[in-house]
Design a protein around this motif. Structure first.
Motif, PDB file in Angstrom:
ATOM      1  N   ASP A  56       0.790  -1.303  -0.038  1.00 33.24           N
ATOM      2  CA  ASP A  56       0.034   0.087  -0.011  1.00 33.24           C
ATOM      3  C   ASP A  56       0.879   1.155  -0.059  1.00 33.24           C
ATOM      4  N   PHE A  57       0.990   2.011  -1.139  1.00 33.64           N
ATOM      5  CA  PHE A  57       1.991   3.229  -1.292  1.00 33.64           C
ATOM      6  C   PHE A  57       1.507   4.140  -0.308  1.00 33.64           C
ATOM      7  N   THR A  58       0.294   4.218   0.073  1.00 31.33           N
ATOM      8  CA  THR A  58      -0.241   5.501   1.121  1.00 31.33           C
ATOM      9  C   THR A  58       0.346   5.255   2.602  1.00 31.33           C
ATOM     10  N   THR A  59       1.012   4.123   2.889  1.00 32.15           N
ATOM     11  CA  THR A  59       1.476   3.884   3.976  1.00 32.15           C
ATOM     12  C   THR A  59       3.051   3.713   4.074  1.00 32.15           C
ATOM     13  N   PHE A  60       3.655   4.180   2.938  1.00 35.82           N
ATOM     14  CA  PHE A  60       4.936   4.121   2.775  1.00 35.82           C
ATOM     15  C   PHE A  60       5.665   5.286   3.600  1.00 35.82           C
ATOM     16  N   ILE A  61       6.655   4.931   4.647  1.00 36.93           N
ATOM     17  CA  ILE A  61       6.962   5.863   5.562  1.00 36.93           C
ATOM     18  C   ILE A  61       8.270   5.907   5.838  1.00 36.93           C
ATOM     19  N   MET A  62       9.127   7.013   5.544  1.00 42.00           N
ATOM     20  CA  MET A  62      10.398   7.076   5.968  1.00 42.00           C
ATOM     21  C   MET A  62      10.723   7.508   7.517  1.00 42.00           C
ATOM     22  N   ASP A  63      11.532   7.117   8.370  1.00 45.25           N
ATOM     23  CA  ASP A  63      11.789   7.355   9.777  1.00 45.25           C
ATOM     24  C   ASP A  63      13.284   7.623  10.021  1.00 45.25           C
ATOM     25  N   TYR A  64      13.516   8.614  10.614  1.00 48.42           N
ATOM     26  CA  TYR A  64      14.919   8.839  10.893  1.00 48.42           C
ATOM     27  C   TYR A  64      15.339   9.882  12.078  1.00 48.42           C
ATOM     28  N   THR A  65      16.574   9.804  12.805  1.00 43.74           N
ATOM     29  CA  THR A  65      16.891  10.830  13.605  1.00 43.74           C
ATOM     30  C   THR A  65      17.734  11.780  12.912  1.00 43.74           C
ATOM     31  N   GLY A  66      17.373  13.079  13.156  1.00 42.42           N
ATOM     32  CA  GLY A  66      17.827  14.208  12.319  1.00 42.42           C
ATOM     33  C   GLY A  66      18.622  15.058  13.312  1.00 42.42           C
ATOM     34  N   ALA A  67      19.629  15.627  12.911  1.00 39.40           N
ATOM     35  CA  ALA A  67      20.500  16.482  13.702  1.00 39.40           C
ATOM     36  C   ALA A  67      21.298  17.194  12.770  1.00 39.40           C
ATOM     37  N   THR A  68      21.426  18.609  13.458  1.00 39.43           N
ATOM     38  CA  THR A  68      22.356  19.842  12.524  1.00 39.43           C
ATOM     39  C   THR A  68      23.586  19.821  13.408  1.00 39.43           C
ATOM     40  N   THR A  69      24.495  20.678  12.732  1.00 40.47           N
ATOM     41  CA  THR A  69      25.517  21.234  13.482  1.00 40.47           C
ATOM     42  C   THR A  69      25.243  22.560  13.908  1.00 40.47           C
ATOM     43  N   ASP A  70      25.953  22.694  15.251  1.00 46.48           N
ATOM     44  CA  ASP A  70      25.589  24.011  15.852  1.00 46.48           C
ATOM     45  C   ASP A  70      26.302  25.200  15.223  1.00 46.48           C
ATOM     46  N   ALA A  71      25.928  26.479  15.538  1.00 40.04           N
ATOM     47  CA  ALA A  71      26.522  27.531  14.990  1.00 40.04           C
ATOM     48  C   ALA A  71      27.385  28.281  16.132  1.00 40.04           C
ATOM     49  N   GLY A  72      27.620  27.690  17.327  1.00 40.81           N
ATOM     50  CA  GLY A  72      28.711  28.287  18.417  1.00 40.81           C
ATOM     51  C   GLY A  72      27.991  29.351  19.150  1.00 40.81           C
ATOM     52  N   LYS A  73      28.903  29.916  19.809  1.00 44.41           N
ATOM     53  CA  LYS A  73      28.487  30.893  20.776  1.00 44.41           C
ATOM     54  C   LYS A  73      29.500  32.061  20.754  1.00 44.41           C
ATOM     55  N   THR A  74      29.238  33.367  20.803  1.00 43.94           N
ATOM     56  CA  THR A  74      30.078  34.463  20.883  1.00 43.94           C
ATOM     57  C   THR A  74      30.589  34.895  22.083  1.00 43.94           C
ATOM     58  N   ILE A  75      30.392  34.246  23.356  1.00 42.36           N
ATOM     59  CA  ILE A  75      30.684  34.871  24.475  1.00 42.36           C
ATOM     60  C   ILE A  75      31.345  33.954  25.260  1.00 42.36           C
ATOM     61  N   ASP A  76      31.927  33.953  26.465  1.00 40.85           N
ATOM     62  CA  ASP A  76      32.475  33.287  27.605  1.00 40.85           C
ATOM     63  C   ASP A  76      31.221  32.946  28.475  1.00 40.85           C
TER      64      ASP A  76
END
Length: 523
Positions: A56-76
């Motif tokens: 059943d094509f209507t039940t086709f699902i992609m499942d994953y754990t997603g994560a991006t890289t962070d953009a740091g911080k500018t202060i101590d």
């Protein structure tokens, strides 16, 4: 008086009943050919549907754990807090190209998949579909939740995250880390017959090329020592201490600034599921007999062609844009413009961009998209620049389809044409537009599209083929855009920049399937 024949009951008044026995239904798990190793922006995921199976094509699902890289911080200080790069609205946005191969031959391909998906989604997604897509499909990235992994007192508690706030490296919120799913698909994965026996097709391979990291959004800058604000007065709009929830674990003090890492994202634990049916042997015998006797099984599906045109001045989009197509049923053609510098990672396109760092990862409610909709703010796209469609400076547009000239339409008429084409002009059915389209201003700024409709509205029960037949000679299509130069208002459309027009053609294709897996694609 003409003979009108015997009276027939309307379909909804008829007594209809079918019985099918001896069915076994099960959900099967599909592991891509790269196993469950991590894939990154620009990589390709390949998965094959079960052989000799009714699925059943209507039940086709992609499942994953997603994560991006962070953009740091500018202060101590600020412990383990970081500026976050967020995934775009709609989990399907991470797909740049989708291909479906049958027995080694490509039968469907769509580049700019995420751009087309978002365009169609925003023109057909009402509030109800948004509510169910919030779970897993990232329908509102401005309002999220994460499980706290900080101090022992709050470990395991669910914490809200509102308004693209700063994140914490301890609990993964600095990386927008979460479990995501893709449940809805375009093209051959959304066919006229959703339950299909792959035995009559052969090998069905799906290839998903991921979008570049430029599709991401940037959250609040980590430019304040959040921990130093823990003086009893630094509370969020619910009166909760912004540092206590979530608290940093003991010994997590990081007294240094951190540079942004290279923009990227990763998917891990990638898997697919689909429902498979085991049917009685009579079904398979009948199917084989009919195909052997010369019957042709026709599988219709929506298809798309995307054509970019020469760039024009962003603040004066005057120009003539052309494309051509040869197909069995041309249903519609849509013209739009992408923003200048759309590949630059920037803040989400809302009036209130991000909750300030001083409110910690919890953020403030007023920076969420839904709060901004209720407040009637002027920019409510809630997505990355990468997917925005802009119509700044346009006064009216006209179409020429082959030898047929269509009258010019202003912005209001273009909006009405979209309502009529997608059959959402009346308060009927479950369709509707994205709630961020609150006015013609919102429509022009980030949701703009001009459509020429060439088919009849789809039936709710039947797959209707009614578009323009252009198979014999490629049809020449011209989109004339009339515009008047305007001044730059803000960074959405900067001065002295160019933007790219796009023409998206929607048409209906057909797979003709004969015995012996003889398959012909008719566009």
């Amino acid at each position: 008086m003409a003979d009108v024949g015997p009276m027939e009951l309307p379909t909804r008044m008829q007594f209809r009943f079918r019985e099918i026995n001896k069915i076994l239904k099960q959900t099967v798990y599909l592991v891509p050919n790269n196993g469950q190793s991590t894939v990154n922006a620009g990589d390709t995921i390949i998965v094959e549907l079960p052989h000799n199976s009714v699925v059943d094509f209507t039940t086709f699902i992609m499942d994953y754990t997603g994560a991006t890289t962070d953009a740091g911080k500018t202060i101590d200080g600020a412990h383990t807090y970081r500026q976050t790069r967020f995934f775009p609205r709609n989990s399907a946005s991470i797909i740049e190209q989708l291909d479906v191969e049958i027995n080694g031959q490509t039968r469907f391909t769509l580049n700019n998949y995420g751009f087309v998906y978002n365009t169609l989604f925003d023109l057909t997604a009402a509030q109800d579909s948004l509510n169910r897509r919030k779970v897993g499909e990232n329908a509102d990235p401005s309002s999220k939740y994460f499980v706290n992994e900080g101090a022992a007192a709050v470990v395991g508690t669910l914490t809200e995250r509102r308004g693209y706030s700063v994140g914490n490296t301890v609990d993964g919120s600095a990386y927008d880390k979460d479990n995501y799913v893709i449940r809805s698909w375009l093209g051959l994965l959304n066919p006229s017959t959703s339950i299909l026996d792959t035995n009559i097709l052969g090998s069905v391979v799906i290839k998903i090329r991921l979008a570049p990291a430029s599709c991401l959004m940037i959250g609040a800058e980590c430019d304040e020592d959040i921990d130093a604000l823990d003086d009893g007065a630094a509370t969020n709009d619910h009166g909760v201490d912004v540092v206590a929830v979530p608290a940093d674990p003991p010994g997590a003090e990081v007294a240094a600034a951190f540079a942004a890492t290279t923009a990227n994202y990763s998917l891990s634990n990638v898997k697919f599921t689909i429902v498979r049916y085991d049917l009685p042997s009579e079904f398979y015998m009948t199917e084989a007999s009919r195909l052997a006797s010369g019957a042709v099984f026709k599988l219709w599906f929506p298809n798309y062609s995307v054509q970019s045109c020469p760039s024009v001045t962003s603040l004066n989009k005057q120009g003539v844009n052309r494309t051509s197509i040869s197909c069995r049923s041309l249903d519609w053609v849509m013209g739009t413009f992408r923003l200048p510098n759309y590949t630059t990672i920037a803040a989400p396109l809302n009036s209130l961009w991000q909750s300030p760092a001083r409110f910690g990862p919890v953020g403030q409610s007023k920076f969420t998209w839904e709060a901004q909709v209720r407040a009637g703010l002027r920019r409510l796209f809630n997505n990355s620049r990468y997917f925005a469609r802009n119509g700044t400076s346009i006064t009216n547009c006209s179409w020429r389809i082959g030898m047929s000239e269509y009258p010019a339409r202003n912005l209001q008429q273009q909006f009405d044409a979209l309502l009529q084409h997608f059959n959402i002009q009346n308060d009927q059915g479950s369709g509707g537009m994205y709630p961020g389209i609150q006015s013609l201003h919102h429509f022009r700024e980030t949701f703009y599209a001009d459509i020429i409709s060439l088919n009849c509205n789809q039936s709710e029960t039947d797959f209707v083929i009614s578009g323009l037949n252009t198979q014999e000679t490629p049809l020449q299509i011209t989109w004339n855009v009339n515009a008047a130069a305007v001044a730059a208002v803000d960074s959405l459309v900067p001065a002295a920049t160019d933007c790219t027009p796009y023409l998206i053609s929607g048409y209906t294709s057909c797979l003709e399937i004969r015995g012996g897996r003889q398959i012909t694609l008719i566009n």
